[in-house]
Design an enzyme around this catalytic site. Structure first.
Site, short mmCIF file in Angstrom:
data_model
loop_
_atom_site.label_atom_id
_atom_site.label_comp_id
_atom_site.label_asym_id
_atom_site.label_seq_id
_atom_site.Cartn_x
_atom_site.Cartn_y
_atom_site.Cartn_z
N TYR A 131 -9.31 5.16 7.80
CA TYR A 131 -9.47 5.46 9.22
C TYR A 131 -10.53 6.56 9.29
CZ TYR A 131 -5.07 2.97 10.23
OH TYR A 131 -4.08 2.02 10.36
N HIS A 172 0.84 -1.20 0.00
CA HIS A 172 0.00 0.00 0.00
C HIS A 172 0.88 1.25 0.00
CE1 HIS A 172 -4.14 -1.61 1.50
NE2 HIS A 172 -3.64 -2.35 0.55
N PRO A 201 -4.71 0.06 18.90
CA PRO A 201 -4.45 -0.42 17.54
C PRO A 201 -4.47 0.67 16.46
CG PRO A 201 -6.65 -1.07 18.27
CD PRO A 201 -5.97 -0.48 19.45
N TYR A 228 3.75 6.34 10.34
CA TYR A 228 2.95 5.20 9.89
C TYR A 228 3.82 4.14 9.22
CZ TYR A 228 -1.28 2.79 8.35
OH TYR A 228 -2.27 1.85 8.18
N LYS A 231 0.62 -0.30 15.34
CA LYS A 231 2.01 -0.36 15.80
C LYS A 231 2.32 -1.57 16.69
CE LYS A 231 3.62 3.03 13.60
NZ LYS A 231 3.70 2.43 12.27
C1 PHB Z 1 -6.27 -4.60 10.71
O1 PHB Z 1 -6.26 -4.83 9.50
O2 PHB Z 1 -6.68 -5.44 11.53
C2 PHB Z 1 -5.80 -3.27 11.20
C3 PHB Z 1 -5.25 -2.38 10.32
C4 PHB Z 1 -4.81 -1.15 10.75
C5 PHB Z 1 -4.92 -0.81 12.09
C6 PHB Z 1 -5.45 -1.72 13.00
C7 PHB Z 1 -5.91 -2.94 12.55
O3 PHB Z 1 -4.50 0.40 12.52
#
Ligand code: PHB
Length: 389
Positions: free
Chosen positions: A200, A72, A292, A384, A296
């Protein structure tokens, strides 16, 4: 039994450390409280920083990640219907790889098994002895018999609830913690992802995240009160709420379908200091937890593994203890920055029940600044993709 490094915990950090050491001729034994099936049944996040991708390559376990993982170049943040794309590749020169932690763990098990690695499952009563001497040992029970492993070093990769951290006396250790007043309800759904990149989503109903595992497996989350239980969220209720939190254009094209897993996880920031006590070294969740948001968790465990692996190689191959002596300070310096980023992302995107109108205005201003300012986007992107090791 005797080994050079006794690794407590058969999750991704313990297995990765074991595999990396093996490739340098350093011997280890991994102890795991559960079964392999149990460990592989846990669903965790799925965004890998370049540092972890490189470690997977060094460990010789990158083949499936290279073919099945998704590279990505960007990630997205939405606020209501407005979408901000963070071009992480353009801003940092690096992409991230979307590949589930469960798959990382599966690949590592396969590699350890193929190279004759010793992993003891179903162990109980693990106890670390003499960590402050040059001859530590670990005892445990399996199938009703006592076992003892003499070793040079103990790597505590046994997670937040493991024995390793608790082995460091209270008067030596200092814990730092923040508990957030909400959790994430996560679902795994056999449907195509709503977007080819992650979203997000900040909304006035709370946070949501659209992620993925493959072209027909989506991972979606919503912020929920801590008092909620998965049973409070029948599938249709979940889909209805999720659609209200993502931009309208995405809600309109969201494909809903069978949900094969649903669970709620609380959000917590936690760090313990120091990460070393004598010959015991803590790695990953044993020493720190992040919320989450920002993905990280596994990536911070990976940087710990990197520093410890380097330190152990220096000890065994170069006869220098500089690396292991610097382990705790180096690991913590990076961890605190990942803690800051995860806490910041959490504050940027969630609705906190106790917030005042002023706090909401601050959050809105922060998102507006991010939308219009490339330096702010670059700061997000650099964190990130992962700060350098
Ligand atoms: C996930 O794909 O489970 C996932 C992706 C990004 C995050 C948290 C969980 O920040």
């Amino acid at each position: 039994m005797r080994t050079q490094v006794c690794i407590i915990g058969g999750g991704p950090s313990g297995l990765l450390l074991s595999q990396l050491l093996h490739r340098k001729g350093i011997d280890s034994v991994v102890l795991e409280r559960k079964t392999k099936e149990y460990v592989l049944g846990r669903i965790r996040a799925g965004v890998l920083e370049q540092g972890l991708v490189d470690l997977m390559r060094q460990a010789g376990v990158a083949a499936r990640m290279e073919s099945e993982g998704y590279v990505h170049d960007g990630t997205q943040i939405s606020c209501g219907d407005a979408l901000i794309r963070i071009d992480i590749k353009a801003l940092t020169g690096k992409p991230v790889v979307v590949y589930g932690q469960t798959e990382v763990t599966r690949d590592l098990y396969e590699a350890r098994e193929n190279s004759g690695g010793q992993i003891e499952f179903n162990v109980e009563g693990v106890t670390i002895h003499d960590a402050r001497t040059d001859a530590p040992s670990v005892t445990f029970m399996r199938d009703g018999t006592h076992h003892r492993i003499d070793c040079d070093f103990v790597a505590g990769c046994d997670g937040f609830h493991g024995v390793s951290r608790k082995t460091i006396p209270d008067d030596v250790r200092r814990d730092y913690e923040k508990v957030y007043p909400f959790g994430w309800l996560g679902v795994l759904s056999q449907t195509p992802p709503v977007d080819h990149e992650l979203i997000y989503a900040a909304s006035d109903r709370g946070f949501a995240l659209a992620s993925m595992r493959n072209s027909n497996l989506s991972r979606y989350y919503i912020q929920v009160p801590l008092s909620d239980r998965p049973d409070d969220w029948p599938d249709q209720t979940f889909w209805g709420e999720f659609k209200k939190r993502i931009p309208q254009g995405h809600a309109a094209k969201l494909i809903t379908g069978p949900i094969i897993e649903k669970s709620i996880a609380p959000l917590r920031s936690f760090v313990t200091e120091p990460m070393r006590w004598g010959r015991l070294f803590l790695c990953g969740d044993a020493a720190h937890i992040v919320p989450p948001t920002g993905a990280k968790g596994l990536n911070t465990a990976a940087s710990d593994v990197h520093y410890l692996y380097q330190g152990l190689c220096q000890h065994y191959l170069e006869g220098s203890d500089d690396g292991i002596d610097a382990y705790s300070d180096k690991a913590l310096a990076r961890i605190w920055k990942a803690e800051r980023f995860s806490w910041w992302m959490t504050n940027l995107l969630h609705r906190f029940p106790e917030w005042s109108d002023f706090d909401l205005k601050m959050q809105q201003a922060e998102i507006d600044f991010l939308r219009s300012n490339e330096a702010a986007q670059r700061a997000l992107a650099e964190n990130y993709v992962g700060l350098p090791y």
